[in-house]
Design an enzyme around this catalytic site. Structure first.
Site, PDB file in Angstrom:
ATOM      1  N   GLU A 149      33.352  25.328 -43.120  1.00 55.51           N
ATOM      2  CA  GLU A 149      34.260  24.964 -42.035  1.00 55.51           C
ATOM      3  C   GLU A 149      33.977  25.793 -40.788  1.00 55.51           C
ATOM      4  O   GLU A 149      34.851  26.455 -40.232  1.00 55.51           O
ATOM      5  CB  GLU A 149      35.718  25.141 -42.484  1.00 55.51           C
ATOM      6  CG  GLU A 149      36.030  26.524 -43.023  1.00 55.51           C
ATOM      7  CD  GLU A 149      37.358  26.611 -43.761  1.00 55.51           C
ATOM      8  OE1 GLU A 149      38.149  27.519 -43.470  1.00 55.51           O
ATOM      9  OE2 GLU A 149      37.592  25.757 -44.638  1.00 55.51           O
ATOM     10  N   GLY A 198      33.617  26.793 -37.116  1.00 54.03           N
ATOM     11  CA  GLY A 198      34.218  26.397 -35.856  1.00 54.03           C
ATOM     12  C   GLY A 198      33.547  27.125 -34.713  1.00 54.03           C
ATOM     13  O   GLY A 198      32.866  26.537 -33.876  1.00 54.03           O
ATOM     14  N   ARG A 199      33.723  28.438 -34.684  1.00 59.63           N
ATOM     15  CA  ARG A 199      33.156  29.259 -33.616  1.00 59.63           C
ATOM     16  C   ARG A 199      31.647  29.048 -33.476  1.00 59.63           C
ATOM     17  O   ARG A 199      31.115  28.909 -32.379  1.00 59.63           O
ATOM     18  CB  ARG A 199      33.445  30.733 -33.926  1.00 59.63           C
ATOM     19  CG  ARG A 199      33.018  31.695 -32.840  1.00 59.63           C
ATOM     20  CD  ARG A 199      32.973  33.140 -33.356  1.00 59.63           C
ATOM     21  NE  ARG A 199      34.098  33.479 -34.195  1.00 59.63           N
ATOM     22  CZ  ARG A 199      35.179  34.119 -33.775  1.00 59.63           C
ATOM     23  NH1 ARG A 199      35.275  34.457 -32.502  1.00 59.63           N
ATOM     24  NH2 ARG A 199      36.151  34.412 -34.614  1.00 59.63           N
ATOM     25  N   TYR A 213      42.142  41.243 -28.431  1.00 58.58           N
ATOM     26  CA  TYR A 213      41.159  41.851 -29.327  1.00 58.58           C
ATOM     27  C   TYR A 213      40.299  42.909 -28.650  1.00 58.58           C
ATOM     28  O   TYR A 213      39.506  43.574 -29.313  1.00 58.58           O
ATOM     29  CB  TYR A 213      40.186  40.790 -29.881  1.00 58.58           C
ATOM     30  CG  TYR A 213      40.804  39.671 -30.673  1.00 58.58           C
ATOM     31  CD1 TYR A 213      41.816  39.894 -31.591  1.00 58.58           C
ATOM     32  CD2 TYR A 213      40.350  38.367 -30.516  1.00 58.58           C
ATOM     33  CE1 TYR A 213      42.363  38.854 -32.311  1.00 58.58           C
ATOM     34  CE2 TYR A 213      40.886  37.318 -31.233  1.00 58.58           C
ATOM     35  CZ  TYR A 213      41.901  37.574 -32.136  1.00 58.58           C
ATOM     36  OH  TYR A 213      42.440  36.535 -32.856  1.00 58.58           O
ATOM     37  N   ARG A 244      41.262  36.267 -25.730  1.00 60.02           N
ATOM     38  CA  ARG A 244      40.536  37.166 -26.626  1.00 60.02           C
ATOM     39  C   ARG A 244      40.318  38.568 -26.042  1.00 60.02           C
ATOM     40  O   ARG A 244      40.488  39.566 -26.756  1.00 60.02           O
ATOM     41  CB  ARG A 244      39.207  36.555 -27.046  1.00 60.02           C
ATOM     42  CG  ARG A 244      39.348  35.267 -27.852  1.00 60.02           C
ATOM     43  CD  ARG A 244      38.025  34.771 -28.412  1.00 60.02           C
ATOM     44  NE  ARG A 244      37.548  35.619 -29.497  1.00 60.02           N
ATOM     45  CZ  ARG A 244      36.574  36.497 -29.381  1.00 60.02           C
ATOM     46  NH1 ARG A 244      35.947  36.672 -28.228  1.00 60.02           N
ATOM     47  NH2 ARG A 244      36.214  37.235 -30.416  1.00 60.02           N
ATOM     48  N   GLY A 296      33.426  31.560 -40.552  1.00 61.36           N
ATOM     49  CA  GLY A 296      33.109  32.962 -40.309  1.00 61.36           C
ATOM     50  C   GLY A 296      31.719  33.223 -39.789  1.00 61.36           C
ATOM     51  O   GLY A 296      31.372  34.378 -39.531  1.00 61.36           O
ATOM     52  N   CYS A 341      51.764  38.949 -15.370  1.00 67.09           N
ATOM     53  CA  CYS A 341      52.502  40.209 -15.309  1.00 67.09           C
ATOM     54  C   CYS A 341      52.343  40.989 -16.603  1.00 67.09           C
ATOM     55  O   CYS A 341      53.308  41.300 -17.305  1.00 67.09           O
ATOM     56  CB  CYS A 341      53.977  39.934 -15.014  1.00 67.09           C
ATOM     57  SG  CYS A 341      54.261  39.247 -13.379  1.00 67.09           S
ATOM     58  N   GLU A 342      51.118  41.249 -16.968  1.00 68.09           N
ATOM     59  CA  GLU A 342      50.757  42.057 -18.137  1.00 68.09           C
ATOM     60  C   GLU A 342      49.511  42.851 -17.773  1.00 68.09           C
ATOM     61  O   GLU A 342      48.539  42.296 -17.255  1.00 68.09           O
ATOM     62  CB  GLU A 342      50.460  41.171 -19.355  1.00 68.09           C
ATOM     63  CG  GLU A 342      51.669  40.498 -19.967  1.00 68.09           C
ATOM     64  CD  GLU A 342      52.612  41.480 -20.652  1.00 68.09           C
ATOM     65  OE1 GLU A 342      52.133  42.532 -21.133  1.00 68.09           O
ATOM     66  OE2 GLU A 342      53.819  41.192 -20.695  1.00 68.09           O
TER      67      GLU A 342
END
Length: 419
Positions: free
Chosen positions: A272, A274-275, A314, A310, A231, A340-341
């Site tokens: 842990e 990551g980011r 988000y 992302r 986090g 196609c979105e």
């Protein structure tokens, strides 16, 4: 955070040459930046005996990246069989792998126990009975504080989270595990995502030590480690303030010192991240191939949200540079892909230097949850990954997906069931 000046200085002068050699689009990661971040993390928590980082493999699941983590002495946080396999393939031993279960199936427990096992981190009290024999000697549980703690803005309300044992279950979880044969214990929590306020992480450490103390007092067990989760946030926007690692580590270290003073011992602290470890050290490089003027001005690029989801899912901000466009007038544009979105956009109404077809765009902070979250909707395939080595070499570390890859799972021996 938007890529460091050092990363820019290494990459931008050679970017066109790299793009011509490998083609676009591609993610490229900065070895020197990753190693520097790892060194700073170890130094920050050196005051806590036995500190260990378990890199969250989900952030950037690439063997070459995991090799860098192993070189730094880090372990691996895994939550699937492929992640377990990758961690073991780079040489991680049982105590260097934490398997954090989540709605875990029997064959996943079997895989976790294979090759000497790993640290099994159970997500729910009901899973205790489902762990096959022999029950691990070392067991860990993921703790969910529920209404006792407010989740941060991204991860949400812990009461609504599917993860973890409740406060009222935690003592009984360790009692049941001990009855099944567990003799060594760890405790884990994860209540934040991309948090930039260091005090939130300090309070997480305080909370997990208080829970450890509660279980110790009730059952007389000692914890080998507590895991404060991940986090740690990165500032995606240029004007965001970075996480204050120095103050955070000092205050967390003081909590462990106080615990040791009161109990004569303290558990090891693990995390842990990551980011925070790789996020700022990766960029997505894509080329402008079209422009369109309707109700807005659109810049079409040769990447789409299969390369970076992302912004679409988000509304996340990723900074964009256009190397070589310095001095051009600016314009407000949407930067879009070919899916196609209508949410296939890397930037919405962003002021950027005027972009011409053929320009390279560098989309920042894709070193975590970028390529890893890719998909194949609309038959748009995931791009290649490159590694900018500290010695200046550029190495292909994952080839781009091909049409053969896309069709591979539809090519098999016929199999039917008559009803």
């Amino acid at each position: 955070m938007p890529m460091s000046d050092a990363f820019k200085q290494r990459l931008f002068p050679e970017l066109e040459r790299i793009a011509e050699h490998f083609g676009t689009p591609f993610h490229i990661y900065d070895e020197a930046g990753i190693l520097d971040t790892g060194a700073r993390l170890k130094e920050a928590f050196a005051g806590i005996e036995g500190f260990q980082e378990y890199y969250a493999v989900k952030a950037l699941p690439n063997l070459k990246i995991l090799e860098l983590m192993k070189r730094m002495g880090f372990g691996f946080d895994c939550s699937s069989i492929p992640e377990l396999v990758m961690a073991r393939r780079v040489g991680a031993g049982p105590m260097e792998i934490m398997f954090t279960s989540n709605n875990t199936a029997p064959h996943e427990f079997t895989a976790a126990a294979a090759d000497g096992g790993c640290i099994l981190n159970l997500d729910d009290i009901s899973l205790i009975a489902k762990v096959p024999e022999p029950f691990p000697e070392l067991i860990c549980f993921r703790y969910n504080p529920g209404p006792r703690r407010t989740g941060n803005v991204i991860i949400g309300n812990p009461v609504e989270a599917k993860y973890g044992v409740t406060h009222n279950q935690v003592v009984d979880a360790y009692r049941q595990a001990r009855e099944r044969g567990a003799k060594r214990f760890g405790l884990h929590t994860m209540v934040a995502s991309n948090e930039l306020d260091y005090t939130y992480m300090v309070e997480t450490a305080r909370m997990i030590l208080e829970v450890a103390e509660l279980v110790m007092n009730e059952l007389g067990i000692r914890f080998e480690f507590v895991n404060i989760g991940g986090g740690f946030g990165i500032p995606y926007r240029p004007d965001d303030s970075p996480l204050d690692l120095a103050r955070m580590s000092r205050e967390i270290t003081a909590l462990f010192d106080d615990f040791r003073a009161r109990h004569g011992q303290a558990p090891r602290m693990v995390m842990e991240s990551g980011r925070w470890m790789t996020g700022p050290h990766g960029v997505l490089v894509t080329r402008a191939i079209n422009h369109k003027d309707t109700y807005r001005r659109y810049i079409g690029v040769d990447a789409c949200m299969s390369s970076l989801m992302r912004p679409a899912i988000y509304g996340a901000y990723h900074h964009i540079d256009v190397p070589g466009a310095e001095g051009r007038p600016t314009e407000v544009v949407d930067v879009v892909g070919s899916l196609c979105e209508n949410n296939d956009k890397f930037a919405v109404q962003r002021e950027l230097p005027r972009i011409e077809e053929g320009d390279l765009l560098v989309i920042h902070d894709t070193g975590a949850h970028g390529h890893a979250m890719g998909f194949q909707y609309n038959g748009r395939l995931r791009p290649q990954e490159l590694l900018l080595r500290a010695d200046g070499r550029v190495e292909l570390i994952r080839r781009a997906e091909t049409l053969d890859d896309y069709l591979a799972t539809q090519t098999f021996e016929p199999r039917t069931l008559a009803l």
